[in-house]
Write a protein that holds these residues in place. Sequence first.
Motif, mmCIF file in Angstrom:
data_model
loop_
_atom_site.group_PDB
_atom_site.id
_atom_site.type_symbol
_atom_site.label_atom_id
_atom_site.label_comp_id
_atom_site.label_asym_id
_atom_site.label_seq_id
_atom_site.Cartn_x
_atom_site.Cartn_y
_atom_site.Cartn_z
ATOM 1 N N ARG A 1 7.922 1.160 18.999
ATOM 2 C CA ARG A 1 8.772 0.485 18.002
ATOM 3 C C ARG A 1 7.968 -0.534 17.197
ATOM 4 N NH1 ARG A 1 14.611 0.392 19.025
ATOM 5 N NH2 ARG A 1 14.671 -1.247 17.436
ATOM 6 N N SER A 2 7.239 -1.396 17.904
ATOM 7 C CA SER A 2 6.541 -2.472 17.175
ATOM 8 C C SER A 2 5.277 -1.981 16.484
ATOM 9 C CB SER A 2 6.219 -3.635 18.113
ATOM 10 O OG SER A 2 7.410 -4.333 18.379
ATOM 11 N N PHE A 3 4.579 -1.021 17.095
ATOM 12 C CA PHE A 3 3.397 -0.486 16.403
ATOM 13 C C PHE A 3 3.816 0.245 15.122
ATOM 14 C CE2 PHE A 3 0.514 -0.244 20.417
ATOM 15 C CZ PHE A 3 0.113 -1.550 20.215
ATOM 16 N N ALA A 4 4.976 0.918 15.150
ATOM 17 C CA ALA A 4 5.448 1.598 13.935
ATOM 18 C C ALA A 4 5.724 0.565 12.833
ATOM 19 C CB ALA A 4 6.693 2.418 14.243
ATOM 20 N N THR A 5 6.313 -0.557 13.217
ATOM 21 C CA THR A 5 6.568 -1.622 12.231
ATOM 22 C C THR A 5 5.255 -2.164 11.665
ATOM 23 O OG1 THR A 5 8.483 -2.275 13.541
ATOM 24 C CG2 THR A 5 7.720 -3.845 11.893
ATOM 25 N N LEU A 6 4.321 -2.421 12.584
ATOM 26 C CA LEU A 6 3.030 -2.960 12.129
ATOM 27 C C LEU A 6 2.316 -1.967 11.216
ATOM 28 C CD1 LEU A 6 1.769 -4.645 15.429
ATOM 29 C CD2 LEU A 6 2.102 -5.805 13.229
ATOM 30 N N GLU A 7 2.379 -0.688 11.594
ATOM 31 C CA GLU A 7 1.741 0.355 10.779
ATOM 32 C C GLU A 7 2.326 0.336 9.370
ATOM 33 O OE1 GLU A 7 -0.747 2.539 11.615
ATOM 34 O OE2 GLU A 7 -0.615 3.667 9.745
ATOM 35 N N GLU A 8 3.651 0.258 9.299
ATOM 36 C CA GLU A 8 4.318 0.261 7.989
ATOM 37 C C GLU A 8 3.933 -0.984 7.186
ATOM 38 O OE1 GLU A 8 8.534 0.904 8.386
ATOM 39 O OE2 GLU A 8 8.880 0.191 6.332
ATOM 40 N N LEU A 9 3.983 -2.143 7.841
ATOM 41 C CA LEU A 9 3.668 -3.387 7.138
ATOM 42 C C LEU A 9 2.228 -3.398 6.632
ATOM 43 C CD1 LEU A 9 5.333 -6.064 9.469
ATOM 44 C CD2 LEU A 9 5.931 -5.569 7.081
ATOM 45 N N LEU A 10 1.322 -2.892 7.463
ATOM 46 C CA LEU A 10 -0.089 -2.970 7.097
ATOM 47 C C LEU A 10 -0.483 -1.884 6.107
ATOM 48 C CD1 LEU A 10 -1.421 -3.948 10.621
ATOM 49 C CD2 LEU A 10 -1.738 -5.282 8.530
ATOM 50 N N ALA A 11 0.025 -0.660 6.315
ATOM 51 C CA ALA A 11 -0.357 0.446 5.429
ATOM 52 C C ALA A 11 0.103 0.188 4.000
ATOM 53 C CB ALA A 11 0.223 1.752 5.953
ATOM 54 N N SER A 12 1.215 -0.540 3.852
ATOM 55 C CA SER A 12 1.776 -0.721 2.509
ATOM 56 C C SER A 12 1.342 -2.045 1.861
ATOM 57 C CB SER A 12 3.310 -0.698 2.608
ATOM 58 O OG SER A 12 3.734 -1.795 3.392
ATOM 59 N N SER A 13 0.446 -2.774 2.517
ATOM 60 C CA SER A 13 0.138 -4.117 2.021
ATOM 61 C C SER A 13 -1.150 -4.178 1.193
ATOM 62 C CB SER A 13 -0.014 -5.065 3.214
ATOM 63 O OG SER A 13 -0.564 -6.282 2.789
ATOM 64 N N ASP A 14 -1.059 -4.858 0.059
ATOM 65 C CA ASP A 14 -2.270 -5.078 -0.752
ATOM 66 C C ASP A 14 -3.175 -6.121 -0.110
ATOM 67 O OD1 ASP A 14 -1.269 -3.331 -2.584
ATOM 68 O OD2 ASP A 14 -0.391 -4.902 -3.880
ATOM 69 N N ALA A 15 -2.604 -6.928 0.785
ATOM 70 C CA ALA A 15 -3.392 -8.006 1.398
ATOM 71 C C ALA A 15 -4.333 -7.476 2.480
ATOM 72 C CB ALA A 15 -2.456 -9.054 2.008
ATOM 73 N N LYS A 16 -4.031 -6.270 2.996
ATOM 74 C CA LYS A 16 -4.881 -5.713 4.045
ATOM 75 C C LYS A 16 -6.233 -5.334 3.442
ATOM 76 C CE LYS A 16 -5.022 -1.450 5.556
ATOM 77 N NZ LYS A 16 -6.477 -1.339 5.631
ATOM 78 N N GLY A 17 -7.281 -5.624 4.190
ATOM 79 C CA GLY A 17 -8.612 -5.179 3.774
ATOM 80 C C GLY A 17 -9.156 -4.334 4.911
ATOM 81 N N LYS A 18 -10.390 -4.665 5.275
ATOM 82 C CA LYS A 18 -10.975 -4.016 6.450
ATOM 83 C C LYS A 18 -10.174 -4.413 7.707
ATOM 84 C CE LYS A 18 -15.597 -3.959 8.375
ATOM 85 N NZ LYS A 18 -16.854 -4.679 8.436
ATOM 86 N N PHE A 19 -9.664 -5.656 7.665
ATOM 87 C CA PHE A 19 -8.887 -6.186 8.790
ATOM 88 C C PHE A 19 -7.430 -6.347 8.342
ATOM 89 C CE2 PHE A 19 -13.299 -7.613 9.431
ATOM 90 C CZ PHE A 19 -13.524 -7.074 10.702
ATOM 91 N N CYS A 20 -6.591 -6.921 9.227
ATOM 92 C CA CYS A 20 -5.161 -7.061 8.883
ATOM 93 C C CYS A 20 -4.966 -7.847 7.597
ATOM 94 C CB CYS A 20 -4.415 -7.798 9.998
ATOM 95 S SG CYS A 20 -4.225 -6.856 11.501
ATOM 96 N N HIS A 21 -5.841 -8.826 7.382
ATOM 97 C CA HIS A 21 -5.753 -9.624 6.162
ATOM 98 C C HIS A 21 -7.158 -9.805 5.607
ATOM 99 C CE1 HIS A 21 -3.405 -12.299 3.557
ATOM 100 N NE2 HIS A 21 -4.584 -12.863 3.377
#
Length: 209
Positions: free
Chosen positions: A137-157
């Motif tokens: 459940r939570s990894f799916a949320t994180l995947e969605e948040l990170l995959a769709s974010s312009d702020a993500k780079g090589k790392f989460c931020h």
Amino acid sequence: MIKLFGWPISSAHYRACVALDLKGIPYESVFMDPDRKEHLEAKYLAINPQGLVPALVDDDLVLTQTMAIMEYLEEIHPEPALLPANPAARARVRGLAEICNCEIHPIINRRVRLYLAEDMGHTPDEVSRWLTHWYGRSFATLEELLASSDAKGKFCHGDTPTVADIFLVSLLSAAQVFDVDVSGFSTLMKIEAACLELPQFRDKLPRLL
Ligand SMILES: N[C@@H](CCC(=O)N[C@@H](CS)C(=O)NCC(=O)O)C(=O)O
């Protein structure tokens, strides 16, 4: 010197180690044996009445909870920064970390697994379903948040590691110890791979110990 109480396969102890190592702060790990319940003995409960690891001890200072420990390290030793400078970005990074810290870790923790198995009589398969469900459940949320974010780079931020990466890698590593299949979370996997290029993330990884 700072003492860090924990055990080698603890994902929370790992988080504190990575933060200390990234900041180049010397410390000594004091390992206890969770199977012998050393973390529930009076000697350790006098340090952390919660009976959880890690606890960071520096002379009279005793700190528990890895988020609090990391925030403290960030304040006394700001470089390299584990939180971005911009307030909105800091909140984003803390939010990602808290998904791991509040929504995953407390319900997959050792004492919860033991309670499910020993007190409630659940079989190993049922405990495994529990872990797969809540990680998923939570990894799916994180995947969605990170995959769709312009702020993500090589790392989460961006392109330097933050507390969000430390929390993420600690929980991905624990999931793999429990044979939870995380291969479908491709963005999380890429971030983990980027983190593991750094010795501070790689050297004390719980699954390698
Ligand atoms: N939110 C806490 C979690 C601490 C925690 O749950 N640590 C685990 C090891 S990874 C523990 O001490 N478990 C002992 C138990 O469940 O009995 C933190 O980040 O420090």
